[in-house]
Motif scaffolding. Structure first.
Motif, short mmCIF file in Angstrom:
data_model
loop_
_atom_site.label_atom_id
_atom_site.label_comp_id
_atom_site.label_asym_id
_atom_site.label_seq_id
_atom_site.Cartn_x
_atom_site.Cartn_y
_atom_site.Cartn_z
N SER A 51 7.11 -17.68 12.54
CA SER A 51 7.76 -16.53 12.63
C SER A 51 9.12 -16.68 13.52
O SER A 51 10.14 -15.96 13.58
N ALA A 52 9.11 -17.79 14.11
CA ALA A 52 10.50 -18.37 14.95
C ALA A 52 10.86 -17.25 15.97
O ALA A 52 11.87 -16.87 16.35
N LYS A 53 9.51 -16.85 16.18
CA LYS A 53 9.68 -15.70 17.52
C LYS A 53 10.11 -16.05 18.89
O LYS A 53 9.63 -17.21 19.22
N LEU A 54 10.84 -15.65 19.48
CA LEU A 54 11.55 -16.17 20.89
C LEU A 54 10.25 -15.34 21.80
O LEU A 54 10.19 -14.22 22.14
N GLU A 55 9.50 -16.47 22.56
CA GLU A 55 8.50 -15.95 23.66
C GLU A 55 9.42 -15.48 24.81
O GLU A 55 10.41 -15.93 25.16
N ASP A 56 8.96 -14.50 25.53
CA ASP A 56 9.29 -14.20 26.89
C ASP A 56 9.23 -15.36 27.80
O ASP A 56 8.00 -15.91 27.54
N PRO A 57 9.97 -15.76 28.73
CA PRO A 57 10.02 -16.86 29.54
C PRO A 57 8.91 -16.55 30.41
O PRO A 57 8.72 -15.50 31.12
N VAL A 58 8.00 -17.56 30.82
CA VAL A 58 7.00 -17.48 31.69
C VAL A 58 7.24 -17.96 33.07
O VAL A 58 7.49 -19.23 32.84
N VAL A 59 7.54 -17.14 33.96
CA VAL A 59 7.98 -17.88 35.08
C VAL A 59 6.67 -18.23 35.99
O VAL A 59 5.70 -17.52 36.33
N TYR A 72 12.79 -20.54 29.75
CA TYR A 72 13.84 -19.88 28.65
C TYR A 72 12.74 -19.19 27.54
O TYR A 72 11.53 -19.95 27.50
N PRO A 73 13.29 -18.54 26.85
CA PRO A 73 12.42 -17.83 25.66
C PRO A 73 12.32 -18.96 24.48
O PRO A 73 13.12 -19.55 23.79
N ARG A 74 11.02 -19.77 24.66
CA ARG A 74 10.68 -20.69 23.75
C ARG A 74 10.22 -20.25 22.55
O ARG A 74 9.88 -19.11 22.20
N ILE A 75 10.53 -21.10 21.42
CA ILE A 75 9.64 -20.67 20.02
C ILE A 75 8.46 -21.46 20.00
O ILE A 75 8.71 -22.68 20.13
N ASN A 76 7.39 -20.74 20.06
CA ASN A 76 6.13 -21.41 19.97
C ASN A 76 5.72 -21.62 18.52
O ASN A 76 5.05 -22.56 17.95
N ASP A 77 5.84 -20.60 18.00
CA ASP A 77 5.29 -20.37 16.25
C ASP A 77 6.56 -20.62 15.49
O ASP A 77 7.45 -19.67 15.28
N LEU A 78 6.52 -21.64 14.75
CA LEU A 78 7.70 -22.09 13.94
C LEU A 78 7.77 -21.26 12.73
O LEU A 78 9.02 -20.91 12.53
#
Lengths: 243, 661
Positions: free
Chosen positions: A235-243, A227-233
């Motif tokens: 910026s709270a940016k939703l990352e593209d899901p990596v399949v 799912y679109p994870r937040i890695n950078d707290l």
């Protein structure tokens, strides 16, 4: 905490539906789901206010109160006092800090022997830092030694502090870390926490706990879904899901 | 006064406290007061020093004159500073509280509560709260209407320090059922339940006061539970999970008291939770961790189910782990030892766990601890552990490291320690393995004999009890040693003591003394058979069945000896001069107490043993006294022991009579 409670319910729904294999959730689906989560503005404001108050940003808190209409759960004037104490410790004026705490509420140091000991210890460290070694020794005997007698667990710390007196070059000795700024900060944050507690205020802001829970929930979800994870707290940016 | 001459020496500061007046030297006084206050806060040594210098009455005098002054900021500051100083003197130092009380400080501090200035009210409330946290504080009389009104006023205040003060007053002074009821009827519980949802401090002080109001009182508990459909109980249960350790502890204590006074909070699940939370709280620093084991003790005392439950969630193991960490302060050490004592008092598995946790050496050190309470707690743990026959058989507790300090404690200056050590001794001396040599060698007999003369009846009983158990299965030399220290005359005196429980133990001692050893049987014939006479007298006249039982067993053991011994017992039981219709042996055989019947029949069995020369003569005397027909009536006794012994006796009588014919 209602905000977080709601968000967690959403996550756990997801976790249940994806029990078997890892499900992939696209950014669009995800955003749509997030849009369905309702968060009240007042709750957000309260969290921000809680952060400002606990961390001691008094002017910001005051402005925020006026602009957002959020009432703090504590008299803002007490923040100023608390910050003055904290600052005094941070700049090495421990005696001044002790007097200020006692003016604020005499019970704090009377009922927290550990904190009192740490402040006295800090006072001795400052005397040594300023080269007032005789005074430091006298202080250790008069003020610190009786505390060590009252409480065994202080003895070790006391010994470590007194050891500073034995070295000519204190900055390079095994207990030299006591002279670091970090020691002052440690003591300062201990005083800060004690004052907050005495004011019936939680000593830690709630915002970091919420973020910790977010990370925990994401880790749980990682096992079940992509799912679109937040890695950078920040910026709270939703990352593209990596399949 | 120039700054350089300003001294911070306590003597001078105290001097200057009394020198200046509020009107003319207000500012100077303020400086001195602040200095004193800052010196004493957190510093017990300084508090004691200033107390000796007489600082407290001077500060009360400053407070009084500042209150009587016409106001102004200096006067206000003097009031605040002096109140803070008095509060600090009352914090953690009993002499400080006493000094403030003696100097009449309390009524003046109460005046502060009605001040329009918040900081004055705060200072007064904080100081008074410190005073009311001490045991020495005067009891607040709720039964006086004005007092109750004032308390309600405080409790309903918007100022948190003031509501906290009201809560401390309740906690300190609410003891009797009448007081609990008065507070309850005045609606105090409703307000306290509201405060449960207040600030962090308010929640804690409210929990504390609720505990005082509901303790041992089912009526006040029902009132509490009735508030707003049971919201109170839910709130308190929620608070068990609170982030603040103190709150968790206080809510646990509250729930334990509610559970003990009523039918609420009985669910297995919640009790297990209480056990787990209290055990976890041991890890907390300071007061919370110190008090947690005591709450655990309250919860599990005399409750075998909970003790088992605690064992099944590994509480014994966890407590032992804490013990092994070392550096435990006295209060916590006492609490942990007491909790272990409770856990091991009935449940063998807990004792096993304790023994395998290798903490016995820590307990043995605790026997030598400087603090009385710790020594008592250590003795209590030894008592519990030694209730295990397995441990006694294995000889784990007859190690020098346990026995020698225990014997030492028999000489302790505190009678509480002596009593606890005696109780432990009672169990430990049973010692099946080493035949008591270590005890006899340790010189404890002398001290036990000494304590058996004590005026304190608990000490006396336990000392005789310990001697009784020490005599049990001791070798001949050991028994002789005990009797020579005790002397025949004193033992006879103990048998006839005014206290039945002492009589019982003394008779049991005789029973052990003459058990299975004809040489020691001789001893009760010494000094004109003073011991045998005393035993006979008690068996004849004692009202308590327990006393008679031990007496009869003692006589039964004597009757197991040679013909001379048997004759002596016969004479005791059936005096030849008296031709009574109802000899007392008949009464004993007809007793409603089955153990007493057993003891009496045993005695007859030993008297009628057929291989002795005079048995047939004895049997005919027994027959004449109506004993044989009584035995016949007992062959179907409901007590199996009695039934079988009665049949044995009858069988022996038949053989003896046949032999004679």
């Amino acid at each position: 905490m209602s905000v977080l409670g709601f968000a967690l319910v959403q996550f756990s729904d997801l976790i249940e539906t994806m029990a078997s294999s890892k499900k992939v959730i696209t950014k669009e689906e995800w955003e749509k789901k997030l849009n369905d989560v309702k968060i009240r503005k007042e709750d957000m404001n309260k969290l921000v206010m809680n952060f400002l108050v606990t961390e001691g940003y008094v002017e910001a808190a005051e402005k925020f109160r006026v602009e957002s209409g959020t009432e703090p759960d504590i008299d803002l004037a007490t923040i100023t006092d608390r910050m003055a104490v904290k600052k005094a410790v941070q700049s090495g004026n421990v005696e001044d800090a002790i007097e200020k705490v006692n003016d604020l509420n005499p019970e704090i140091l009377d009922t927290n022997p550990e904190l009192f000991f740490h402040l006295q210890q800090q006072r001795m460290i400052e005397l040594i830092r300023n080269g007032r070694l005789e005074e430091a020794l006298e202080f250790a005997q008069e003020e610190l030694a009786p505390r060590g007698e009252e409480n065994q667990s202080f003895l070790e710390e006391l010994e470590k502090t007194v050891a500073l007196l034995a070295f000519e070059d204190v900055s390079n000795c095994p207990v030299g870390d006591l002279l670091d700024m970090s020691q002052r900060l440690k003591t300062a944050s201990e005083v800060n926490a004690a004052i907050l507690t005495s004011q019936s205020h939680e000593k830690d802001p709630k915002l970091p706990s919420l973020l910790k829970m977010l990370i925990w929930a994401q880790n749980q979800l990682d096992e079940k879904a992509v799912y679109p994870r937040i890695n950078d707290l920040a910026s709270a940016k939703l990352e593209d899901p990596v399949v | 006064m120039p700054a350089s001459a300003m001294s911070s020496r306590p003597e001078e500061l105290t001097e200057r406290l009394g020198a200046a007046s509020v009107e003319t030297g207000g500012e100077a006084l303020l400086k001195v007061l602040r200095e004193v206050k800052n010196q004493i806060i957190g510093n017990k040594t300084k508090k004691v020093l200033y107390l000796h210098l007489g600082a407290v009455p001077r500060i009360v005098a400053v407070l009084t004159s500042a209150l009587d002054a016409d106001g102004g900021s200096t006067a206000t500051n003097l009031i605040v500073q002096s109140a803070a100083a008095l509060g600090s003197f009352s914090c953690g130092v009993d002499d400080g509280v006493r000094a403030v009380l003696d100097a009449g400080g309390v009524p003046h501090l109460i005046r502060l509560l009605s001040s329009p200035e918040e900081k004055v009210v705060d200072a007064g409330a904080r100081s008074l709260r410190m005073i009311f946290q001490s045991k020495l504080a005067p009891k607040y009389d709720f039964l006086q209407e004005n007092n109750l009104k004032f308390l309600l006023l405080l409790l309903n205040s918007k100022n948190e320090n003031v509501t906290d003060l009201a809560a401390s007053i309740i906690k300190h002074s609410c003891v009797s059922r009448e007081e609990q009821k008065v507070l309850c009827d005045a609606g105090v519980l409703q307000r306290l339940v509201c405060l449960l949802e207040g600030s962090l401090c308010q929640r804690d002080s409210s929990l504390d006061s609720i505990a005082a109001v509901v303790k041992n009182n089912s009526e006040t508990v029902s009132q509490l539970v009735g508030i707003k459909n049971g919201i109170a109980l839910n709130l308190i249960v929620e608070l068990m999970k609170d982030r603040c350790p103190r709150t968790r502890l206080l809510s646990c204590v509250c729930l334990i008291l509610i559970g003990q006074a009523s039918c609420y909070v009985q669910e297995h699940e919640i009790k297990t939770k209480l056990i787990l939370i209290l055990t976890e709280l041991l890890e907390e620093h300071g007061q919370v961790g110190d008090e947690a084991p005591f709450a655990l003790v309250t919860l599990i005392t005399d409750n075998e189910d909970l003790q088992k439950q605690a064992h099944s969630v590994n509480v014994v193991e966890k407590l032992c782990n804490f013990l092994r960490q070392g550096h435990i302060n006295r209060k916590r050490l006492q609490g942990i030892l007491l909790a272990l004592s409770e856990l091991c008092s009935r449940w063998e598995k807990s004792r096993n766990q304790f023994m395998s946790s290798m903490v016995l050496n820590i307990v043995s050190d605790a026997l030598k601890h400087e603090c009385v309470d710790v020594r008592v707690a250590a003795c209590t743990s030894i008592s519990s552990i030694s209730r295990s026959v397995k441990n006694l058989f294995a000889g784990h507790l007859t190690d020098e490291s346990i026995v020698l300090p225990l014997v030492q404690l028999l000489h302790d200056s505190s009678s509480r320690v002596q009593a606890a050590a005696l109780k432990a001794m009672c169990n430990v001396v049973v010692d099946f393995k080493d035949k008591k040599t270590i005890f006899i060698q340790s010189g404890c007999v002398k001290q036990l004999v000494q304590l058996s003369k004590s005026m304190d009846s608990a000490l006396k009983i336990n000392a005789v009890w310990a001697l009784r158990n020490l005599t049990f299965h001791a070798d001949r030399a050991g028994r002789e040693h005990i009797l020579s220290e005790l002397t025949e005359a004193q033992l006879a005196g103990l048998i006839c003591d005014s206290e039945p429980r002492v009589q019982e133990q003394a008779l049991a001692l005789v029973r052990n003394l003459v058990d299975g050893c004809s040489e020691t049987i001789e001893s009760i014939f010494r000094e004109n058979a003073v011991i045998l006479d005393a035993v006979t007298r008690q068996v004849q006249h004692a009202a308590s069945p327990e006393v008679c039982i031990q007496g009869m067993f003692a006589l039964g053991n004597v009757a197991a000896g040679n013909d001379f011994h048997k004759e002596a017992v016969m004479t005791s039981l059936l005096p030849p001069r008296k031709e009574e219709l109802n000899p007392f042996l008949l009464k004993l055989l007809r007793s409603s107490d089955s153990l007493l019947r057993t003891a009496a029949v045993w005695c007859v069995v030993n008297l009628t043993y057929p291989d002795c020369p005079n048995s047939s003569a004895r049997v005919s005397r027994l027959r004449d006294a109506g004993i044989i027909s009584q035995l016949k009536a007992m062959v179907n006794d409901i007590c199996l022991d009695v039934k079988f012994r009665a049949r044995t006796a009858l069988g022996q009588c038949t053989i003896a009579e046949q032999n004679a014919a």
